[in-house]
Design an enzyme around this catalytic site. Sequence first.
Site, PDB file in Angstrom:
ATOM      1  N   HIS A  95       0.877  -1.256  -0.032  1.00  0.00           N
ATOM      2  CA  HIS A  95      -0.007  -0.132  -0.040  1.00  0.00           C
ATOM      3  C   HIS A  95       0.864   1.167  -0.086  1.00  0.00           C
ATOM      4  O   HIS A  95       1.916   1.308   0.760  1.00  0.00           O
ATOM      5  CB  HIS A  95      -1.023  -0.085   1.150  1.00  0.00           C
ATOM      6  CG  HIS A  95      -1.632   1.418   1.559  1.00  0.00           C
ATOM      7  ND1 HIS A  95      -2.497   1.596   0.419  1.00  0.00           N
ATOM      8  CD2 HIS A  95      -1.773   2.111   2.366  1.00  0.00           C
ATOM      9  CE1 HIS A  95      -3.101   2.819   0.888  1.00  0.00           C
ATOM     10  NE2 HIS A  95      -2.796   3.220   1.947  1.00  0.00           N
ATOM     11  N   SER A  96       0.395   2.148  -0.778  1.00  0.00           N
ATOM     12  CA  SER A  96       0.936   3.510  -0.891  1.00  0.00           C
ATOM     13  C   SER A  96       2.624   3.319  -0.967  1.00  0.00           C
ATOM     14  O   SER A  96       3.216   2.946  -1.721  1.00  0.00           O
ATOM     15  CB  SER A  96       0.431   4.274   0.406  1.00  0.00           C
ATOM     16  OG  SER A  96       1.028   5.714   0.368  1.00  0.00           O
TER      17      SER A  96
END
Length: 446
Positions: free
Chosen positions: A292-293
């Site tokens: 994620h991210s």
Amino acid sequence: MSISLSSLILLPIWISMAQIQQGGPDEKEKTTALKDLLSRIDLDELMKKDEPPLDFPDTLEGFEYAFNEKGQLRHIKTGEPFVFNYREDLHRWNQKRYEALGEIITKYVYELLEKDCNLKKISIPVDATESEPKSFIFMSEDALTNPQKLMVLIHGSGVVRAGQWARRLIINEDLDSGTQIPFIKRAMDEGYGVIVLNPNENYIEVEKPKIHVQSSSDSSDEPAEKRERKDKVSKETKKRRDFYEKYRNPQREKEMMQLYIRENGSPEEHAIYVWDHFIAQSAAENVFFVAHSYGGLAFVELMIQREADVKSKVTAVALTDSVHNVWHQEAGKTIREWMRENCCNWVSSSEPLDTSVESMLPDCPRVSAGTDRHELTSWKSFPSIFKFFSEASEAKGGSPRPAPTRRSHRLKHEELICNDIPALFEDMIKCTQKRRRTVCLLRKMT
């Protein structure tokens, strides 16, 4: 109407300035001096004198909160969700209270990983001495021995730690949306081994030691009387400064220093370290990443540093609103081609889940996560990610699989290859030609 202490402190200065401004030109110097004094006052720091002590509970029970059967954080007595503005007009104090609760949440999630998910806490570096700073990751019992499948989870940057996607979601929504626990439980149910990285645990903080600097006048050839006079002035200056600091910031926090963890001083270093010492040593034929991210950036850096090893062991990568950039990170053509075939990025978008989303970067397909909230992209794309992994596992060794999209806007690779263009710009030309065709089409329509 209540008047804050800071207002009472500043009131005499404002009155003096008003009185001086009524005088003649001779008072200009006094006005300038008072304005200079006001410019030196840090109002944010001054407001701290109105704060209650920064002394918060160290348990959820102390905060009078608990997670209900739905995984929602609720007040024990009222049943209400968490309230950030517990004290009005004290934003800094409220923020500190929120951060204190966040630290408790982090420990609570660690407990869930061990007790609910049956993961083991593994200290790193693996050869750390007793005295050096350490971090840790979490692994399932079969993480290194499972011959079939291994799932690796990497969260984003900020205050989150192992097992979390977003602290804000845990506190304001629920544990399912804010933690990696649903991913871990489903992965284990489907026969995956699991490794949970902890890329933000890069250092430990210790109180900064106070350094006493000896006066240079002690070794001076100055006369004793002059030396004593200078020392007296220095002591008086220090006394006034200490008094001002105490007055300006009565809740001054301790000065801390950071001791970085060997070979784990950044998310990128951490990902490479865990790869070298754990993932690369695992028996799994198929390794899958969910990143994620900033975790996506860390994965791309891992691939740059360990390209051949990653290609030979990793079957598929699910990115959720990844912030990687193949140009800035200088990912080579072979890496970009591998990502196009083996990665998919579920991005924040108002489009329905799995709808194709155009990209300016020539790396992996981008599809909608079914939400325009960055922190929710992992949770909202949860079912699609497991479907993507299942299809990737089945297709391994066969023909390339399509990206999990509702409609495909991808162009065939061979349609745009120009043999006389340097490889570095090949993918950029593809994107440019796609945009030109779109512009021409729009002009015809208008």
